[in-house]
Design a protein around this motif. Structure first.
Motif, PDB file in Angstrom:
ATOM      1  N   THR A 142       0.851  -1.182   0.000  1.00  0.00           N
ATOM      2  CA  THR A 142       0.000   0.000   0.000  1.00  0.00           C
ATOM      3  C   THR A 142       0.885   1.229   0.000  1.00  0.00           C
ATOM      4  O   THR A 142       2.073   1.150   0.333  1.00  0.00           O
ATOM      5  N   THR A 143       0.313   2.353  -0.375  1.00  0.00           N
ATOM      6  CA  THR A 143       1.045   3.611  -0.302  1.00  0.00           C
ATOM      7  C   THR A 143       0.227   4.602   0.497  1.00  0.00           C
ATOM      8  O   THR A 143      -1.003   4.504   0.573  1.00  0.00           O
ATOM      9  N   THR A 144       0.915   5.524   1.124  1.00  0.00           N
ATOM     10  CA  THR A 144       0.268   6.567   1.903  1.00  0.00           C
ATOM     11  C   THR A 144       0.862   7.898   1.484  1.00  0.00           C
ATOM     12  O   THR A 144       2.080   8.051   1.463  1.00  0.00           O
ATOM     13  N   THR A 145      -0.017   8.840   1.113  1.00  0.00           N
ATOM     14  CA  THR A 145       0.415  10.140   0.606  1.00  0.00           C
ATOM     15  C   THR A 145      -0.005  11.235   1.571  1.00  0.00           C
ATOM     16  O   THR A 145      -1.181  11.321   1.958  1.00  0.00           O
ATOM     17  N   THR A 182      -1.180  14.729   2.775  1.00  0.00           N
ATOM     18  CA  THR A 182      -2.052  15.764   2.190  1.00  0.00           C
ATOM     19  C   THR A 182      -1.909  17.103   2.899  1.00  0.00           C
ATOM     20  O   THR A 182      -2.664  18.025   2.631  1.00  0.00           O
ATOM     21  N   GLY A 183      -0.944  17.209   3.813  1.00  0.00           N
ATOM     22  CA  GLY A 183      -0.725  18.442   4.567  1.00  0.00           C
ATOM     23  C   GLY A 183      -1.090  18.268   6.027  1.00  0.00           C
ATOM     24  O   GLY A 183      -1.884  17.398   6.380  1.00  0.00           O
ATOM     25  N   LYS A 184      -0.485  19.111   6.872  1.00  0.00           N
ATOM     26  CA  LYS A 184      -0.661  19.039   8.328  1.00  0.00           C
ATOM     27  C   LYS A 184      -0.451  17.595   8.789  1.00  0.00           C
ATOM     28  O   LYS A 184       0.613  17.054   8.624  1.00  0.00           O
ATOM     29  N   MET A 185      -1.511  16.937   9.312  1.00  0.00           N
ATOM     30  CA  MET A 185      -1.414  15.561   9.799  1.00  0.00           C
ATOM     31  C   MET A 185      -2.241  14.600   8.944  1.00  0.00           C
ATOM     32  O   MET A 185      -2.514  13.475   9.348  1.00  0.00           O
ATOM     33  N   GLY A 186      -2.659  15.045   7.765  1.00  0.00           N
ATOM     34  CA  GLY A 186      -3.530  14.237   6.917  1.00  0.00           C
ATOM     35  C   GLY A 186      -2.770  13.375   5.928  1.00  0.00           C
ATOM     36  O   GLY A 186      -1.721  13.750   5.411  1.00  0.00           O
ATOM     37  N   PHE A 187      -3.331  12.208   5.664  1.00  0.00           N
ATOM     38  CA  PHE A 187      -2.764  11.257   4.707  1.00  0.00           C
ATOM     39  C   PHE A 187      -3.902  10.557   3.970  1.00  0.00           C
ATOM     40  O   PHE A 187      -4.997  10.389   4.507  1.00  0.00           O
ATOM     41  N   ILE A 188      -3.625  10.135   2.749  1.00  0.00           N
ATOM     42  CA  ILE A 188      -4.535   9.287   1.995  1.00  0.00           C
ATOM     43  C   ILE A 188      -3.802   7.976   1.745  1.00  0.00           C
ATOM     44  O   ILE A 188      -2.701   7.967   1.174  1.00  0.00           O
ATOM     45  N   GLY A 189      -4.392   6.882   2.171  1.00  0.00           N
ATOM     46  CA  GLY A 189      -3.819   5.563   1.921  1.00  0.00           C
ATOM     47  C   GLY A 189      -4.442   4.987   0.658  1.00  0.00           C
ATOM     48  O   GLY A 189      -5.659   5.027   0.496  1.00  0.00           O
ATOM     49  N   GLN A 190      -3.597   4.491  -0.235  1.00  0.00           N
ATOM     50  CA  GLN A 190      -4.076   3.832  -1.447  1.00  0.00           C
ATOM     51  C   GLN A 190      -3.794   2.343  -1.317  1.00  0.00           C
ATOM     52  O   GLN A 190      -2.672   1.941  -0.995  1.00  0.00           O
TER      53      GLN A 190
END
Length: 141
Positions: free
Chosen positions: A3-6, A8-16
């Motif tokens: 999996t990958t995690t990107t 998105t700023g501050k403490m946010g992430f999107i996991g794919q």
């Protein structure tokens, strides 16, 4: 599996995920996040519940049993000291329909003791209970 995690700023992430789905993760505002996603610890508890629930539905389907309703409730305790890992997780399964109690208890035990890769990846003590058609069940059946 990869999996990958990107970020998105501050403490946010999107996991794919390899299945093509995305999961938003973020921290609470009081620790610098924007509260725009689930906490990773919340996702971990949902993963345990989802893994065991999928196992149970699969096992019941092999027995030719299909519940009318199936929900889970998960309660967990965490250590006070960092890394604040989960120490106890209790999963309560709520089912309705024509489900023989002994077969339900067997399906829960099989998932808990043999099949659920998510729960077997954790060091927490994991317990289970269930309600069938509104009546509290016993794992002793």
């Amino acid at each position: 599996m990869k999996t990958t995690t990107t970020w998105t700023g501050k403490m946010g992430f999107i996991g794919q995920n390899p299945s093509g789905h995305e999961v938003a993760m973020d921290a609470a505002e009081e620790i610098g996040g924007l509260n725009k996603g689930s906490r990773p610890t919340e996702l971990l508890l949902q993963a345990v519940a989802g893994c065991t629930a999928i196992d149970i539905v699969s096992i019941l389907n092999k027995m030719r049993i299909v519940p009318e309703r199936f929900d889970t409730e998960v309660e967990a305790e965490r250590a006070e000291e960092h890394p604040r890992k989960f120490t106890k997780i209790h999963i309560h399964y709520i089912l309705e329909g024509d489900v023989p109690e002994k077969k339900l208890a067997r399906a829960i035990r099989l998932s808990k003791d043999e099949y659920c890769s998510v729960s077997h990846s954790l060091s927490a003590e994991i317990t289970a209970s269930y309600s069938l058609n509104g009546k509290q069940g016993t794992m002793e059946v």
